[in-house]
Design an enzyme around this catalytic site. Structure first.
Site, PDB file in Angstrom:
ATOM      1  N   ARG A  55      50.117  35.717  49.556  1.00 23.93           N
ATOM      2  CA  ARG A  55      51.280  35.158  50.236  1.00 23.93           C
ATOM      3  C   ARG A  55      52.074  35.776  50.712  1.00 23.93           C
ATOM      4  NH1 ARG A  55      52.862  29.662  47.201  1.00 23.93           N
ATOM      5  NH2 ARG A  55      54.527  29.865  48.732  1.00 23.93           N
ATOM      6  N   GLY A  68      55.629  23.004  36.133  1.00 14.03           N
ATOM      7  CA  GLY A  68      54.718  22.197  34.873  1.00 14.03           C
ATOM      8  C   GLY A  68      56.683  21.534  34.988  1.00 14.03           C
ATOM      9  N   ASN A 110      56.562  34.219  45.549  1.00 11.06           N
ATOM     10  CA  ASN A 110      55.434  34.165  45.961  1.00 11.06           C
ATOM     11  C   ASN A 110      54.983  34.462  47.657  1.00 11.06           C
ATOM     12  OD1 ASN A 110      54.690  32.993  43.603  1.00 11.06           O
ATOM     13  ND2 ASN A 110      55.915  31.252  44.084  1.00 11.06           N
TER      14      ASN A 110
HETATM   15  C1  UD1 Z   1      52.973  28.659  36.075  1.00 11.88           C
HETATM   16  C2  UD1 Z   1      53.647  28.178  34.780  1.00 11.88           C
HETATM   17  C3  UD1 Z   1      54.359  25.896  35.381  1.00 11.88           C
HETATM   18  C4  UD1 Z   1      55.592  27.018  35.892  1.00 11.88           C
HETATM   19  C5  UD1 Z   1      55.519  27.765  36.793  1.00 11.88           C
HETATM   20  C6  UD1 Z   1      56.982  28.776  36.837  1.00 11.88           C
HETATM   21  C7  UD1 Z   1      50.807  27.750  33.775  1.00 11.88           C
HETATM   22  C8  UD1 Z   1      50.068  27.015  33.736  1.00 11.88           C
HETATM   23  N1  UD1 Z   1      52.290  27.067  34.651  1.00 11.88           N
HETATM   24  O1  UD1 Z   1      52.354  28.574  37.104  1.00 11.88           O
HETATM   25  O2  UD1 Z   1      54.615  25.653  34.262  1.00 11.88           O
HETATM   26  O3  UD1 Z   1      56.367  25.937  36.040  1.00 11.88           O
HETATM   27  O4  UD1 Z   1      54.762  29.179  36.608  1.00 11.88           O
HETATM   28  O5  UD1 Z   1      56.788  29.696  38.534  1.00 11.88           O
HETATM   29  O6  UD1 Z   1      51.980  28.809  33.810  1.00 11.88           O
HETATM   30  N2  UD1 Z   1      48.516  34.873  36.032  1.00 11.88           N
HETATM   31  C9  UD1 Z   1      47.886  36.639  35.948  1.00 11.88           C
HETATM   32  N3  UD1 Z   1      46.804  36.201  35.778  1.00 11.88           N
HETATM   33  C10 UD1 Z   1      46.074  34.372  35.917  1.00 11.88           C
HETATM   34  C11 UD1 Z   1      46.844  33.835  36.022  1.00 11.88           C
HETATM   35  C12 UD1 Z   1      48.543  34.070  36.413  1.00 11.88           C
HETATM   36  O7  UD1 Z   1      47.965  37.691  35.958  1.00 11.88           O
HETATM   37  O8  UD1 Z   1      44.916  34.427  35.300  1.00 11.88           O
HETATM   38  C13 UD1 Z   1      49.973  35.605  36.564  1.00 11.88           C
HETATM   39  C14 UD1 Z   1      50.777  35.529  37.576  1.00 11.88           C
HETATM   40  O9  UD1 Z   1      50.842  36.688  38.089  1.00 11.88           O
HETATM   41  C15 UD1 Z   1      52.191  34.896  38.088  1.00 11.88           C
HETATM   42  C16 UD1 Z   1      52.184  33.889  36.731  1.00 11.88           C
HETATM   43  O10 UD1 Z   1      51.232  35.004  35.669  1.00 11.88           O
HETATM   44  O11 UD1 Z   1      52.909  35.862  37.440  1.00 11.88           O
HETATM   45  C17 UD1 Z   1      51.759  32.845  36.940  1.00 11.88           C
HETATM   46  O12 UD1 Z   1      51.003  32.662  37.351  1.00 11.88           O
HETATM   47  P1  UD1 Z   1      50.463  31.256  38.839  1.00 11.88           P
HETATM   48  O13 UD1 Z   1      48.817  30.760  39.027  1.00 11.88           O
HETATM   49  O14 UD1 Z   1      52.223  31.823  38.775  1.00 11.88           O
HETATM   50  O15 UD1 Z   1      51.297  29.869  38.160  1.00 11.88           O
HETATM   51  P2  UD1 Z   1      52.222  29.265  38.138  1.00 11.88           P
HETATM   52  O16 UD1 Z   1      50.859  27.728  38.902  1.00 11.88           O
HETATM   53  O17 UD1 Z   1      53.575  29.439  39.125  1.00 11.88           O
HETATM   54 MG    MG Z   2      54.048  30.775  40.311  1.00  6.24          MG
END
Ligand code: UD1
Ligand code: MG
Length: 457
Positions: free
Chosen positions: A22, A148, A234
């Site tokens: 994004r 969450g 984001n």
């Molecule tokens: C996550 C939380 C959610 C919280 C929110 C806050 C989880 C399951 N959910 O959701 O409860 O309210 O953040 O912003 O944790 N990332 C990786 N590898 C992955 C997935 C994610 O490195 O496979 C990193 C992303 O780069 C990011 C962070 O983890 O920095 C959060 O991931 P994102 O996909 O943004 O989670 P949300 O759905 O926003």
């Molecule tokens: Mg996020």
């Protein structure tokens, strides 16, 4: 014996494997800057300030740029690659080897949440030390959509429910998960390995660690932070919001340290800007990275500074530009429309108007006249200009480097100086003045006669 306080070994796991689509950028999201430092850099700095010595950074595949930034900001960090993006718990487990080193505490942070304060990290660690197996950081969301939700019973955190998996009534909860999590180091791997993908997004949710800990009768709790502090970035709109929040924080710190910002909302600072006491900053001033301003300095309006040290009681601007590698001595004056680059201006020296001083040493109390230019570049190489103490450079002079002007020397206005000038010498290098008495009257008479003859034709 239980380890306490600073004896407790802590590992910070920073998740930086985000796609950041994004942002619509050729740069990875976590390398975008806030106040002159990458978001990843900000997170690593707060980890360092919290006294955490060990860091694991989880990056996406083929991201040498993110790896390089992690190393630059935290040389001791160990780097791990998450090859497939299967969720936040999966990302943490990419650092399994580090998690298995036997830490007392594991702190998990997101690299796209750059405004986190050190004190919050410290508070999380304290709750862990108090006997909780998991401590999550929450906030009251103005709009909880997408986050969450915290399912709580008193001070106990029973579960975190992802928005997509939450029931209607759970979606009414405004207490949301920031993503920051602290986990007991001895339990972390066993809890993380119990997380599955049975959810709406078919991802390994880190947030499931809370429910799993509860099912094992472990204590779980939460801490709270202001929403602004835990905002995630984001897209570029959120990047701008984070920038503006960070700017407010930096301005406030500068003012509380004794600098006057006449119109704070117009002053742009960098994460490392240092302003001394009684520094007076007029409106619309830009401080790029590595600027240090000593006490009593005045920065007049519309000035732009980067990588510059300004000693006490000097003044700069209005409309001054100080480029990297410059040093302005005590009491020196840099006036309007003056550009410095790698210039060392001695104490009490004056460059008051419309000058370019680059790759130069200017001695103390020297006076550089309006429009003086150091000609430092021949299209291939840069050369140095040295101006001695108390030297006087007449207005509109060009000093063709490499060149040296001795202490107490004088350069006549409008000179193009190509040879060194000895101390106390006067150098004048311009066309000699021609003087013809009565020339104006003769010229007018002749021209009028010529015009008359033409008009009569
Ligand atoms: C996550 C939380 C959610 C919280 C929110 C806050 C989880 C399951 N959910 O959701 O409860 O309210 O953040 O912003 O944790 N990332 C990786 N590898 C992955 C997935 C994610 O490195 O496979 C990193 C992303 O780069 C990011 C962070 O983890 O920095 C959060 O991931 P994102 O996909 O943004 O989670 P949300 O759905 O926003
Ligand atoms: Mg996020």
């Amino acid at each position: 014996m239980q380890a306490t306080g600073s004896e407790r070994r802590c590992l910070a796991v920073v998740l930086a494997a985000g796609e950041g689509t994004r942002m619509k950028s050729s740069r990875p999201k976590v390398l975008h800057d806030i106040a002159g430092r990458s978001m990843l850099g900000h997170v690593l700095a707060s980890v360092k300030e919290a006294g955490i010595a060990d860091v694991a950074v989880v990056v996406g595949p083929q991201r040498p740029d993110v790896e390089a930034e992690a190393r630059a900001q935290f040389p001791a960090a160990s780097l791990f690659v998450q090859t497939e993006r299967l969720g936040t718990a999966h990302a943490v487990l990419a650092a399994r080897e580090a998690l298995a080193r036997g830490y007392n505490e594991i702190i998990i942070l997101f690299a796209d949440t750059p405004l986190l304060e050190t004190a919050t990290l410290v508070a999380m660690r304290q709750r862990l030390e108090a006997g909780n197996a998991v401590v999550a950081l929450g906030f009251e969301a103005a709009d909880p959509t997408g986050y969450g939700r915290f399912v709580t019973k008193g001070a106990t955190l029973d579960a975190i429910r992802e928005h997509k998996d939450a029931s209607e009534s759970e979606r009414m909860i405004r207490l949301c998960n920031s993503g920051l999590m602290a986990v007991d180091g001895a339990l972390a791997l066993s809890l993380l390995d119990a997380i599955d993908r049975n959810n709406a997004q078919k991802e390994f949710y880190l947030t499931d660690i809370v429910g799993i800990a509860r099912s094992r009768d472990l204590a779980t709790s939460f801490a709270l932070a202001p929403e602004d502090e835990v905002m995630g970035v984001n897209d570029r709109v959120q990047l701008a919001k984070a920038e503006s929040l960070m700017q407010n924080r930096l301005r406030r710190k500068a003012m509380l340290n004794g600098a006057t910002l006449q119109a704070p909302e117009t002053v742009h600072m960098s994460f490392d800007t240092v302003l001394g006491r009684d520094v007076d900053v007029e409106p619309y001033v830009y401080f790029g990275p590595r600027v240090k301003v000593a006490d009593q300095v005045v920065i007049h309006a519309f000035s732009h500074l980067e990588d510059t040290v300004i000693e006490s009681a000097a003044s700069l601007g209005p409309f001054a530009r100080s480029r990297p590698g410059s040093h302005v001595g005590a009491g020196a004056k840099i006036g309007n429309f003056v550009e410095l680059k790698k210039a060392n201006i001695g104490a009490g020296a004056k460059v008051s108007h419309l000058s370019y001083i680059g790759d130069a040493e200017v001695g103390p109390e020297a006076n550089i006249g309006a429009g003086t230019i150091t000609c430092n570049y021949d299209g291939f190489f840069k050369y140095k200009t040295v101006i001695g103490a108390g030297a006087f450079i007449g207005a509109n002079s060009s000093l063709v480097a490499p060149i040296s002007i001795g202490d107490g020397a004088y350069v006549g206005s409008g000179s193009v100086i190509t040879k060194d000038v000895a101390p106390d010498q006067l150098a004048v290098a311009r066309g000699k003045q021609l003087a013809k008495d009565g020339w104006g009257a003769r010229f007018r008479a002749a021209s009028e006669a010529k015009k008359k003859a033409k008009d009569q034709k």
